[in-house]
Scaffold this active site. Structure first.
Site, short mmCIF file in Angstrom:
data_model
loop_
_atom_site.label_atom_id
_atom_site.label_comp_id
_atom_site.label_asym_id
_atom_site.label_seq_id
_atom_site.Cartn_x
_atom_site.Cartn_y
_atom_site.Cartn_z
N GLU A 1 7.12 0.24 0.28
CA GLU A 1 8.13 -0.81 0.12
C GLU A 1 7.77 -1.72 -1.05
OE1 GLU A 1 11.27 -0.52 1.16
OE2 GLU A 1 10.54 -0.49 3.23
N GLY B 1 20.31 -3.62 5.21
CA GLY B 1 19.14 -3.03 4.57
C GLY B 1 19.11 -1.51 4.65
N GLU C 1 24.51 -0.48 -10.50
CA GLU C 1 24.09 -1.61 -9.66
C GLU C 1 23.38 -2.68 -10.51
OE1 GLU C 1 23.74 -1.12 -5.82
OE2 GLU C 1 23.01 -3.15 -5.53
N ASP D 1 16.87 3.94 -3.58
CA ASP D 1 18.02 4.12 -2.70
C ASP D 1 19.00 5.15 -3.26
OD1 ASP D 1 16.70 2.09 -1.48
OD2 ASP D 1 18.10 0.52 -2.06
N TYR E 1 14.24 -11.25 -4.02
CA TYR E 1 13.96 -9.94 -4.61
C TYR E 1 13.68 -10.08 -6.10
CZ TYR E 1 14.44 -4.90 -5.42
OH TYR E 1 14.22 -3.59 -5.75
C1 GLA Z 1 15.86 -2.52 -2.05
C2 GLA Z 1 16.00 -1.89 -3.45
C3 GLA Z 1 15.03 -0.72 -3.62
C4 GLA Z 1 13.61 -1.10 -3.24
C5 GLA Z 1 13.58 -1.79 -1.87
C6 GLA Z 1 12.22 -2.32 -1.52
O1 GLA Z 1 16.29 -1.59 -1.09
O2 GLA Z 1 17.32 -1.45 -3.65
O3 GLA Z 1 15.09 -0.25 -4.94
O4 GLA Z 1 13.03 -1.92 -4.22
O5 GLA Z 1 14.51 -2.87 -1.80
O6 GLA Z 1 11.32 -1.29 -1.34
#
Ligand code: GLA
Length: 381
Positions: A30, A120, A156, A168, A220
């Site tokens: 993560e 999430g 994005e 993702d 973030y």
């Molecule tokens: C979000 C982002 C991913 C990654 C996660 C953390 O989901 O879209 O790219 O950075 O957070 O692991």
């Protein structure tokens, strides 16, 4: 159900083609992808659907079945719409496709997703990938799958404005049933690691805190900035291009002279990358006993070193383990969102009841509980 809606909105279903891309749950790794490290996500059986047909009308007509809204636009109005946020992901993908392939024909489309938004599970990446893959296939654009994932991420980053990494979009593109995807986010090499929960009598369960802390976006991007700051300092002394390049020796040095909290952020990334590799190796050796500890260590590192958990996530992980889950940790970006749990199938009902009850008692509302299967990546249905 999709067919009926298409008929109601556009008058017919002939010629429509339907594509779908899955949401994801990250098992471990993560906040490592934007440091070019390792991740191990799975794709889940919750999807975003994109139904498309060329229309010869000089405009795009897009119907969102989630928002019950029809939105029309043409190439002259291909800009960010602050009032209709749901259209921007699709506009962003068209924008990136134009950069690669030039203009595409106008089309009608119905979009719909059953991945809960804001929990999430990457509903937005599934949206982008379904649309990118669908347009590419429908119009025969010849874009390869890695580029589909990358252009979806750029949509994005550049259009929607979220500075996410590649994880993702990559798992939504390349996911595989009963398999975890071990991705090197620097080279984009990946490996399918068999991860058959049924064989182990386990179930993949996501528990959604149902909260989205207002600092989410900001938190973030702050972490990303801190990483860049740490890298800038380290590169003056060490031969590295990203935090991913640290080895035992250079990591030790970094801990001696980086100030807090950069030092802690770097420690998380360094150890988390190692945990992903160890986790993968242990699955391959069929040594599942070690997996819960890697997942808990990951969670604690995200709590104390990377500081992206919150009271609700910490509570859910603590209770999940107290009530007998095999393994638990937060998953995704954090600051709210969900936990991923591997739960023994025969204790599932009791476990879910206990979790809901104690969460409700503590916070005054129910968490969301989703039982999931590990499914395939994007495809036409
Ligand atoms: C979000 C982002 C991913 C990654 C996660 C953390 O989901 O879209 O790219 O950075 O957070 O692991």
């Amino acid at each position: 159900m999709l067919n009926e809606t298409i008929k109601r909105i556009f008058g017919h279903i002939e010629g429509f083609r339907i594509f779908r891309a899955p949401g994801r749950v990250n098992l471990i790794g993560e906040h490592t992808d934007y440091h070019y490290g390792f991740v191990l996500p799975v794709s889940i059986d919750r999807y975003f659907y994109f139904c498309i047909k060329e229309n010869n009308l000089n405009k795009f007509r897009i119907y969102s079945d989630n928002f019950k809204e029809l939105y029309e636009f043409d190439f002259n109005s291909l800009k960010y719409n602050p009032e209709k946020l749901w259209i921007n992901y699709l506009k962003g993908v068209i924008n990136e496709i134009i950069k690669l392939k030039g203009k595409i024909p106008y089309f009608d489309a119905l979009i719909y997703g059953d991945i809960p938004m804001g929990s999430g599970l990457s509903s937005s990446a599934a949206y982008e990938v379904a649309v990118a893959f669908g347009m590419n296939t429908y119009f025969n654009l010849g874009i390869d799958k890695k580029e589909i994932a990358k252009l979806s991420q750029r949509a994005e980053n550049n259009f929607v404005g979220a500075p996410c990494g590649i994880m993702d979009q990559f798992i939504a593109t390349f996911g595989k049933e009963n398999t975890a995807l071990f991705i090197d986010t620097l080279t984009l090499d990946f490996e399918n690691v068999p991860f058959d929960l049924n064989k182990r009598n386990l179930k993949l369960v996501v528990v959604d805190t149902k909260i989205k802390h207002s600092i989410a976006g900001e938190g973030y991007s702050t972490r990303r900035r801190e990483g860049e700051e740490a890298l800038k300092i380290l590169r003056k002394y060490l031969p590295i291009n990203s935090l991913r390049d640290l080895n035992d020796e250079t990591f030790k040095i970094s801990q001696e002279f980086l100030p807090s909290p950069l030092k802690e952020r770097v420690a998380h990334v360094y150890n988390e990358n190692k945990r992903v590799v160890d986790f993968v190796n242990d699955i391959k050796r069929d040594n599942w006993e070690s997996l819960p500890k890697y997942m808990l260590d990951s969670h604690l590192s995200l709590k104390y070193l990377y500081e992206v958990t919150c009271e609700e996530l910490d509570f859910l992980v603590e209770k999940a383990l107290e009530y007998g889950a095999f393994a638990s940790r937060m998953t995704g970006g954090g600051f709210g969102g969900s936990t991923v749990n591997l739960v023994h199938q025969d204790t599932l009902d009791k476990w879910s009841d206990n979790i809901s009850k104690s969460y409700r008692e503590k916070f005054g509302f129910d968490p969301g509980i989703l039982l999931l299967n590990i499914s395939d990546g994007v495809r036409e249905i």
